[in-house]
Scaffold this active site. Structure first.
Site, PDB file in Angstrom:
ATOM      1  CB  SER A 194      60.436  31.972   6.402  1.00 47.41           C
ATOM      2  OG  SER A 194      59.579  32.088   5.506  1.00 47.41           O
ATOM      3  CG  ASP A 289      59.520  38.543   2.718  1.00 49.16           C
ATOM      4  OD1 ASP A 289      58.865  37.728   1.961  1.00 49.16           O
ATOM      5  OD2 ASP A 289      60.081  38.334   3.580  1.00 49.16           O
ATOM      6  CG  HIS A 319      61.114  35.243   2.140  1.00 48.49           C
ATOM      7  ND1 HIS A 319      60.562  35.638   3.508  1.00 48.49           N
ATOM      8  CD2 HIS A 319      61.449  33.736   2.219  1.00 48.49           C
ATOM      9  CE1 HIS A 319      60.101  34.485   4.081  1.00 48.49           C
ATOM     10  NE2 HIS A 319      60.796  33.338   3.243  1.00 48.49           N
TER      11      HIS A 319
END
Length: 354
Positions: A194, A289, A319
């Protein structure tokens, strides 16, 4: 330090959650609800059951705009997916200037091994070494590498580009001190999930444009790469799948110091005018996601620039899957692929340097 009642409750819920994952698939499906299908994809039962459990547990959103509250929520909620530490593993805490870091060394790994410099996720606002202890242990063990986890400065106290400066400094430290870390300086990769995937990509970009030394490889797990650029996946998965568009918007108000920062390739590497010469990359996205499309855009841009890229969309996942390794099996399967890609790439690079 005694645990808070909230932490005790969440730890108990975590035990209950892991028990749920040991039930027959038919029972788990009844508990999770009917299959969820979006954009031609079906959400993995493991992911759907986790989302359902979080809903029943009344888990608050990760991002509220109050960084102190959000970090506390993350710390308390870690009990929900915590498990036994992956090992055997030797760990050593150190500092890189004033930046805390932790070195993971799998048992039996000889000196002169490859090294992964890892940057945790958390929207540049939350997360730390402890929150990402499990994925670092996992990658160290199954990729057979040392892992240096970096506790870079967080926003909003330290806005862009402080996290970038810490990330670049950490990579340069690892290269300059590779022997002391037990690593081969020619086989040092960068990686992250991320926001950490963003920082890994930016480190590769910055060091390449400086003329090196640069990373041997990039391990990019569902990275944010395009800033505020609108994408279809941000609309499709705006809510209900762990990371929400509200969370993303909250981060975009806390990380940059000015609106102009959002045009800086060190903020959004997909905006870089030249990506040629960057290290090879493994880039993974999750089908459910909101960051999916910008990760895949970045992979396409790297390919267009002549950079070798393996793009893997786990179309049934959400995610954050790197942090859910202690429950079910599907999250671990995705991370086994990442670890295998990292190990293969670095072992080939290691043999080339002999």
């Amino acid at each position: 330090m005694p645990l808070s009642p909230k932490s005790v409750m969440l730890t108990a819920q975590g035990v209950a959650l892991r028990t749920l994952y040991r039930l027959p698939a038919r029972i788990r499906r009844l508990l999770a609800g009917p299959p969820i299908r979006v954009d031609g994809q079906e959400l993995a039962l493991d992911a759907q059951l986790l989302l359902r459990a979080q809903q029943l547990a009344g888990m608050p959103s990760l991002f509220s705009g109050d960084a102190v509250r959000d970090r506390r929520v993350l710390e308390e909620s870690s009990g929900l997916v915590a498990g036994q530490p992956i090992g055997p593993m030797h760990t050593r805490d150190l500092t890189i200037g004033s930046i805390p870091a932790r070195l993971y060394t799998p048992a039996g790994l000889p000196a002169g091994s490859p090294l992964l410099v890892y940057f945790h996720g958390g929207g540049f606002v939350i997360g730390n070494i402890e929150s990402h202890d499990t994925p670092c242990r996992f990658l160290a063990k199954y990729a057979k590498v040392r892992v240096l986890s970096v506790d870079y400065r967080l926003a909003p106290e330290h806005r862009f580009p402080h996290a970038v400066e810490d990330a670049v400094a950490a990579f340069k430290y690892a290269h300059a001190n590779a022997r002391e870390l037990g690593a081969d300086p020619s086989v040092i990769a960068v990686g992250g999930d991320s926001a950490g995937g963003n920082l890994a990509a930016v480190v590769a970009l910055v060091t390449t444009r400086e003329g090196g030394p640069k990373p041997a490889f990039q391990l990019l797990l569902y990275p944010t790469t395009a800033g505020d650029r609108p994408t279809r996946s941000k609309d499709l998965f705006a809510k209900g799948f762990f990371l929400t568009k509200t969370d993303i918007d909250c981060v975009s108000r806390q990380y940059p110091a000015t609106e102009q920062d959002k045009l800086d390739p060190r903020y959004a590497p997909a905006l870089a005018p030249d990506l040629s010469g960057l290290p090879p990359a493994y880039l993974a996205t999750a089908g459910f996601d909101p960051l999916r499309d910008e990760g895949e855009l970045y992979a396409a841009l790297l390919r267009e620039a002549g950079v070798p890229v393996v793009l893997s969309r786990h179309d049934d996942l959400i995610h954050g899957y790197a942090n859910f390794l202690t429950i079910g099996t599907r999250f671990r399967e995705a991370m086994y692929e990442a670890a295998g890609s990292l190990r293969t790439a670095l072992e080939m690079r290691s043999k080339e340097s002999v």
